[in-house]
Design a protein around this motif. Structure first.
Motif, PDB file in Angstrom:
ATOM      1  N   VAL A 180       0.831  -1.207   0.000  1.00 63.12           N
ATOM      2  CA  VAL A 180       0.000   0.000   0.000  1.00 63.12           C
ATOM      3  C   VAL A 180       0.864   1.256   0.000  1.00 63.12           C
ATOM      4  CG1 VAL A 180      -1.614   1.346   1.404  1.00 63.12           C
ATOM      5  CG2 VAL A 180      -2.041  -1.077   0.992  1.00 63.12           C
ATOM      6  N   ILE A 181       1.927   1.267   0.792  1.00 59.02           N
ATOM      7  CA  ILE A 181       2.828   2.426   0.810  1.00 59.02           C
ATOM      8  C   ILE A 181       3.393   2.682  -0.580  1.00 59.02           C
ATOM      9  CG2 ILE A 181       5.105   3.213   1.608  1.00 59.02           C
ATOM     10  CD1 ILE A 181       4.432   1.965   4.331  1.00 59.02           C
ATOM     11  N   ARG A 182       3.880   1.646  -1.228  1.00 57.08           N
ATOM     12  CA  ARG A 182       4.440   1.805  -2.572  1.00 57.08           C
ATOM     13  C   ARG A 182       3.390   2.284  -3.559  1.00 57.08           C
ATOM     14  NH1 ARG A 182       8.152  -3.718  -2.349  1.00 57.08           N
ATOM     15  NH2 ARG A 182      10.126  -2.679  -1.803  1.00 57.08           N
ATOM     16  N   PHE A 183       2.196   1.735  -3.451  1.00 58.26           N
ATOM     17  CA  PHE A 183       1.114   2.117  -4.365  1.00 58.26           C
ATOM     18  C   PHE A 183       0.719   3.586  -4.178  1.00 58.26           C
ATOM     19  CE2 PHE A 183      -3.395   2.742  -5.216  1.00 58.26           C
ATOM     20  CZ  PHE A 183      -3.515   2.268  -6.511  1.00 58.26           C
ATOM     21  N   LEU A 184       0.534   4.012  -2.946  1.00 56.92           N
ATOM     22  CA  LEU A 184       0.093   5.383  -2.690  1.00 56.92           C
ATOM     23  C   LEU A 184       1.145   6.403  -3.104  1.00 56.92           C
ATOM     24  CD1 LEU A 184      -1.626   4.948   0.812  1.00 56.92           C
ATOM     25  CD2 LEU A 184      -2.754   5.252  -1.409  1.00 56.92           C
ATOM     26  N   LEU A 185       2.416   6.089  -2.879  1.00 60.75           N
ATOM     27  CA  LEU A 185       3.478   7.002  -3.289  1.00 60.75           C
ATOM     28  C   LEU A 185       3.590   7.063  -4.803  1.00 60.75           C
ATOM     29  CD1 LEU A 185       6.243   6.153  -0.657  1.00 60.75           C
ATOM     30  CD2 LEU A 185       4.827   8.215  -0.758  1.00 60.75           C
ATOM     31  N   PHE A 186       3.529   5.908  -5.453  1.00 57.70           N
ATOM     32  CA  PHE A 186       3.599   5.874  -6.915  1.00 57.70           C
ATOM     33  C   PHE A 186       2.424   6.625  -7.542  1.00 57.70           C
ATOM     34  CE2 PHE A 186       2.594   3.907 -11.031  1.00 57.70           C
ATOM     35  CZ  PHE A 186       3.808   4.053 -11.683  1.00 57.70           C
ATOM     36  N   SER A 187       1.256   6.519  -6.913  1.00 54.30           N
ATOM     37  CA  SER A 187       0.045   7.174  -7.425  1.00 54.30           C
ATOM     38  C   SER A 187      -0.083   8.622  -6.957  1.00 54.30           C
ATOM     39  CB  SER A 187      -1.196   6.396  -6.972  1.00 54.30           C
ATOM     40  OG  SER A 187      -1.118   5.041  -7.337  1.00 54.30           O
ATOM     41  N   ASN A 188       0.871   9.064  -6.137  1.00 54.05           N
ATOM     42  CA  ASN A 188       0.893  10.434  -5.616  1.00 54.05           C
ATOM     43  C   ASN A 188      -0.375  10.771  -4.832  1.00 54.05           C
ATOM     44  OD1 ASN A 188       2.270  12.862  -5.202  1.00 54.05           O
ATOM     45  ND2 ASN A 188       1.269  13.857  -6.938  1.00 54.05           N
ATOM     46  N   LYS A 189      -0.827   9.816  -4.021  1.00 57.36           N
ATOM     47  CA  LYS A 189      -2.025  10.012  -3.221  1.00 57.36           C
ATOM     48  C   LYS A 189      -1.681  10.589  -1.854  1.00 57.36           C
ATOM     49  CE  LYS A 189      -4.761   8.118  -6.300  1.00 57.36           C
ATOM     50  NZ  LYS A 189      -5.751   8.930  -7.048  1.00 57.36           N
ATOM     51  N   LYS A 190      -2.688  11.140  -1.214  1.00 59.87           N
ATOM     52  CA  LYS A 190      -2.547  11.617   0.154  1.00 59.87           C
ATOM     53  C   LYS A 190      -3.824  11.281   0.913  1.00 59.87           C
ATOM     54  CE  LYS A 190      -4.463  16.242  -0.595  1.00 59.87           C
ATOM     55  NZ  LYS A 190      -4.269  17.697  -0.392  1.00 59.87           N
ATOM     56  N   GLY A 191      -3.804  11.510   2.235  1.00 61.76           N
ATOM     57  CA  GLY A 191      -5.011  11.320   3.023  1.00 61.76           C
ATOM     58  C   GLY A 191      -4.914  10.174   4.015  1.00 61.76           C
ATOM     59  N   ILE A 192      -6.067   9.876   4.606  1.00 62.10           N
ATOM     60  CA  ILE A 192      -6.181   8.819   5.604  1.00 62.10           C
ATOM     61  C   ILE A 192      -6.771   7.581   4.951  1.00 62.10           C
ATOM     62  CG2 ILE A 192      -7.237   8.154   7.799  1.00 62.10           C
ATOM     63  CD1 ILE A 192      -7.456  11.131   8.480  1.00 62.10           C
ATOM     64  N   TYR A 193      -6.201   6.420   5.272  1.00 58.24           N
ATOM     65  CA  TYR A 193      -6.692   5.162   4.699  1.00 58.24           C
ATOM     66  C   TYR A 193      -6.775   4.085   5.779  1.00 58.24           C
ATOM     67  CZ  TYR A 193      -5.547   7.391   0.269  1.00 58.24           C
ATOM     68  OH  TYR A 193      -5.469   8.281  -0.788  1.00 58.24           O
TER      69      TYR A 193
END
Length: 255
Positions: A180-193
């Motif tokens: 999930v960390i790799r996915f969110l960083l690659f997708s340039n996402k932010k927020g609470i999950y």
């Protein structure tokens, strides 16, 4: 050497696992190498260090606040590109159903000091960092987990388990967190999950599968009911919809 990540809490648990998987530098309060840290101004901080002691007396309170809230304030002052904070689904009130990331949490409904401290740190990070990611994790299972009640249930044999057989958990593995960390960083996402299995499992069910002969206690831990729709809506499931049977069967491969 240029490190992409700066990790807190890397001497044990999830932090130790991430240290092995990511090109990273450790932040150790006993001997911080500030020269090295300030060389890497574009580093991504993964802040997982937290005092999880559940036996806190008034004389311990200063240390507990320093270990958690004040440490987070110090981390926010370090050079970074982004910050990922490892929080917990235990910030949600037990009595609520289908807790989601957009819910406003009444701090008077938090179950304990740990949950309140996590919420305070979440708030600090959201207010004082750029594009933060906050991961509210379920119960962590992985190679460096402590010899907890859940681990005892998985290991099998005769075990002294301090809580009730009806205690239930929504589990997440170290590998799922890393993905999930790799996915969110690659997708340039932010927020609470929220990040945990959609199916909760009882200690009694784990013990039955692994033929664990347990002497149980009386306290019943109840995992908050949470929604993982937000993370799944990004197009990846990350194994969160795994059936209860397959989840229990897979546990032994993660410790």
């Amino acid at each position: 050497m240029n490190y992409k990540y700066l990790l807190t809490g890397s001497s044990s648990g999830l932090g130790k696992f991430l240290k092995e998987e990511l090109p990273s530098l450790s932040y150790n309060r006993s001997g911080v190498n500030y020269n090295e840290i300030y060389k890497n101004k574009n580093q991504i901080i993964i802040h997982s260090a937290f005092n999880t002691n559940n036996q806190i007396y008034i004389e311990d309170l200063d240390r507990y606040i320093d270990d958690n809230i004040n440490l987070t304030k110090k981390i926010l002052k370090l050079p970074n590109k982004r910050i990922i904070f490892i929080s917990s689904i235990d910030v949600y009130p037990e009595q609520n159903s289908n807790n989601s990331e957009d819910d406003k949490i009444n701090i008077y409904q938090t179950k304990n000091l740990y949950a309140l401290s996590k919420l305070i740190c979440e708030d600090l990070i959201q207010k004082h960092s750029i594009k933060p990611i906050i991961l509210r994790l379920g119960y962590l299972v992985g190679s460096y987990m402590k010899n907890s009640n859940v681990k005892k249930a998985i290991v099998g044999g005769k075990q002294k388990i301090t809580i009730s057989s009806e205690s239930n958990y929504n589990i997440v593995t170290y590998n799922q967190v890393l993905s999930v960390i790799r996915f969110l960083l690659f997708s340039n996402k932010k927020g609470i999950y929220n990040l945990c299995s959609n199916n909760s499992v009882k200690l009694s069910e784990i013990c039955k599968y692994y033929n664990t002969k347990a002497d149980f206690g009386n306290f019943q831990y109840k995992s908050p009911i949470v929604s993982t729709n937000k993370i799944i809506s990004l197009g990846e499931n990350f194994g969160l919809d795994i059936s209860k049977e397959n989840l229990i069967r897979s546990l032994v491969n993660n410790i």
